[in-house]
Design an enzyme around this catalytic site. Sequence first.
Site, PDB file in Angstrom:
ATOM      1  N   ASP A 113      60.772   6.066  45.987  1.00 46.73           N
ATOM      2  CA  ASP A 113      61.651   5.839  47.130  1.00 46.73           C
ATOM      3  C   ASP A 113      63.068   5.772  46.567  1.00 46.73           C
ATOM      4  O   ASP A 113      63.445   4.807  45.899  1.00 46.73           O
ATOM      5  CB  ASP A 113      61.254   4.537  47.834  1.00 46.73           C
ATOM      6  CG  ASP A 113      62.076   4.275  49.096  1.00 46.73           C
ATOM      7  OD1 ASP A 113      63.230   4.748  49.172  1.00 46.73           O
ATOM      8  OD2 ASP A 113      61.569   3.574  49.999  1.00 46.73           O
ATOM      9  N   ARG A 135      57.558  22.859  66.399  1.00 40.52           N
ATOM     10  CA  ARG A 135      57.073  21.766  65.547  1.00 40.52           C
ATOM     11  C   ARG A 135      57.091  22.149  64.073  1.00 40.52           C
ATOM     12  O   ARG A 135      57.222  21.295  63.195  1.00 40.52           O
ATOM     13  CB  ARG A 135      55.643  21.405  65.978  1.00 40.52           C
ATOM     14  CG  ARG A 135      55.139  20.086  65.405  1.00 40.52           C
ATOM     15  CD  ARG A 135      53.692  19.817  65.831  1.00 40.52           C
ATOM     16  NE  ARG A 135      52.785  20.795  65.298  1.00 40.52           N
ATOM     17  CZ  ARG A 135      51.821  21.417  65.993  1.00 40.52           C
ATOM     18  NH1 ARG A 135      51.635  21.154  67.259  1.00 40.52           N
ATOM     19  NH2 ARG A 135      51.050  22.302  65.414  1.00 40.52           N
ATOM     20  N   TYR A 151      59.792  -1.624  49.352  1.00 35.74           N
ATOM     21  CA  TYR A 151      60.172  -1.933  50.740  1.00 35.74           C
ATOM     22  C   TYR A 151      58.944  -2.528  51.433  1.00 35.74           C
ATOM     23  O   TYR A 151      57.853  -1.941  51.365  1.00 35.74           O
ATOM     24  CB  TYR A 151      60.588  -0.599  51.363  1.00 35.74           C
ATOM     25  CG  TYR A 151      61.006  -0.594  52.802  1.00 35.74           C
ATOM     26  CD1 TYR A 151      62.081  -1.354  53.240  1.00 35.74           C
ATOM     27  CD2 TYR A 151      60.343   0.219  53.719  1.00 35.74           C
ATOM     28  CE1 TYR A 151      62.479  -1.310  54.565  1.00 35.74           C
ATOM     29  CE2 TYR A 151      60.744   0.276  55.046  1.00 35.74           C
ATOM     30  CZ  TYR A 151      61.806  -0.500  55.462  1.00 35.74           C
ATOM     31  OH  TYR A 151      62.201  -0.446  56.768  1.00 35.74           O
ATOM     32  N   LYS A 166      69.608   5.914  56.179  1.00 38.90           N
ATOM     33  CA  LYS A 166      70.606   5.106  55.485  1.00 38.90           C
ATOM     34  C   LYS A 166      71.841   5.953  55.170  1.00 38.90           C
ATOM     35  O   LYS A 166      72.595   6.277  56.059  1.00 38.90           O
ATOM     36  CB  LYS A 166      69.971   4.478  54.236  1.00 38.90           C
ATOM     37  CG  LYS A 166      68.637   3.761  54.530  1.00 38.90           C
ATOM     38  CD  LYS A 166      68.821   2.486  55.344  1.00 38.90           C
ATOM     39  CE  LYS A 166      67.528   1.944  55.958  1.00 38.90           C
ATOM     40  NZ  LYS A 166      66.461   1.612  55.029  1.00 38.90           N
TER      41      LYS A 166
HETATM   42  C1  LIG Z   1      65.020   1.496  55.497  1.00 40.50           C
HETATM   43  C2  LIG Z   1      64.171   1.878  54.371  1.00 40.50           C
HETATM   44  C3  LIG Z   1      63.042   2.650  54.575  1.00 40.50           C
HETATM   45  C4  LIG Z   1      62.557   3.032  55.949  1.00 40.50           C
HETATM   46  O1  LIG Z   1      63.432   3.814  56.693  1.00 40.50           O
HETATM   47  P1  LIG Z   1      63.270   3.833  58.283  1.00 40.50           P
HETATM   48  O2  LIG Z   1      64.044   4.998  58.736  1.00 40.50           O
HETATM   49  O3  LIG Z   1      63.840   2.526  58.750  1.00 40.50           O
HETATM   50  O4  LIG Z   1      61.828   3.933  58.589  1.00 40.50           O
HETATM   51  C5  LIG Z   1      62.316   3.039  53.469  1.00 40.50           C
HETATM   52  N1  LIG Z   1      62.664   2.669  52.235  1.00 40.50           N
HETATM   53  C6  LIG Z   1      63.753   1.911  52.002  1.00 40.50           C
HETATM   54  C7  LIG Z   1      64.100   1.552  50.612  1.00 40.50           C
HETATM   55  C8  LIG Z   1      64.529   1.488  53.056  1.00 40.50           C
HETATM   56  O5  LIG Z   1      65.578   0.710  52.834  1.00 40.50           O
END
Ligand SMILES: *Cc1c(COP(=O)(O)O)cnc(C)c1O
Length: 393
Positions: free
Chosen positions: A184, A59, A112, A209
């Site tokens: 972010d 972990r 988001y 992403k």
């Molecule tokens: C998709 C996304 C997230 C979250 O990612 P997940 O892996 O789906 O939890 C966070 N911030 C932004 C800007 C996103 O597009």
Amino acid sequence: MKAVSPEASFAPATEITRIGRDPARFDGFVNTPVVRGSTVLSASYDDLVNHRGRYSYGRRGNPTSEALEQAISRLEGAAGTVLTPSGLSAISVALLSVLESGDHLLMVDTAYNPTRKICDGVLARYGIEVSYYDPKVGAGIVDLLRPNTRAIFLESPGSQSMEVQDVPAIVSVARERGITTLIDNTWATPLFLKPLEMGVDVSIMAGTKYVSGHSDVNLGTIAVNARMWKRVLQTHGDMGICVSPDDAALGLRGLRTMLVRLERHWKSAIEVATWMKAQPQVAEVRYPALEGDAGHALWKRDFTGACGLFSVILKPVPEPAFAAFFDSLALFGMGYSWGGFESLIIPFDCSTYRTATQWQPGGPAMRLQIGLEDPADLIADLAQGFACLEAAR
Ligand SMILES: *Cc1c(COP(=O)(O)O)cnc(C)c1O
């Protein structure tokens, strides 16, 4: 092969092929292997009780997760990076690392949307005040500070509506007052925006992403500067957050092609966005990399590239005609997330959840992720979509 000093630095395209791997350590294999495991054995009583091993427990990290953490730290210029099982958990762990009961958080209104849910749900329950601010506030953020403001959260460009924030202006207000900043950075990735170099303390990505790039894994990264590193590492560890080595390996694999993919996403998105802007049904294209976009000047100043994600606002059109456009598309999948090799489209409407800004675009809005297909094929698909829209009007 000649050994290269670990301090040597190369151009990003070269760097991204080298970071997070050490073939000499794994019998010459190019990639860091997937090491599955929970228990790590110690060679002796002395090693065990004095924690002499490089790894202590699955972990808490293994060679595969460590390789991805080191790679992200190199890209972000971070003191350290921790991994989480999704982008959203990266955001929640980062916020819980920084904030305490009684603190005030300034959250960008264009975050988001699930990020807002953390704020209004978990954080509120734990006695953390959250207020939302206009992404265009810049240095005016100073007027929104309260005596207990502990952190400012940014996301640039904003989710769906795509406003570019003046990151240095906000950071300079925060720094003077010892307020922590988090961003972010999923849209730009550290290849195209370097938040930590701009003085941001914590840079978060949904590795889901563009890091992964293939729509086959959920992953989050939290890259942290020296000021906040210990706190984030400790909170992440105490909360028992970890990712599977298979997922970390997918992140590493995606990383190798992230720059070439992003460059193609960007080039194709410019082409498709430019075409969209010229269509009679289109009121506005929101893509900071496009000349004429409201955020273009800031984008040009601070970013070195763009991904394939942008938004389009149509002139008013009856909903069945709007729906006919979506249903007619063959190359754009309708689904959440983005950053994969394939093109995607979703409709959106921010008017029900934004609180510090108004969303009144004057027509229906959609978000497009331009994938790695030939842009001429994508444009042809959208063109027949507009023909179907007209037929259904
Ligand atoms: C998709 C996304 C997230 C979250 O990612 P997940 O892996 O789906 O939890 C966070 N911030 C932004 C800007 C996103 O597009």
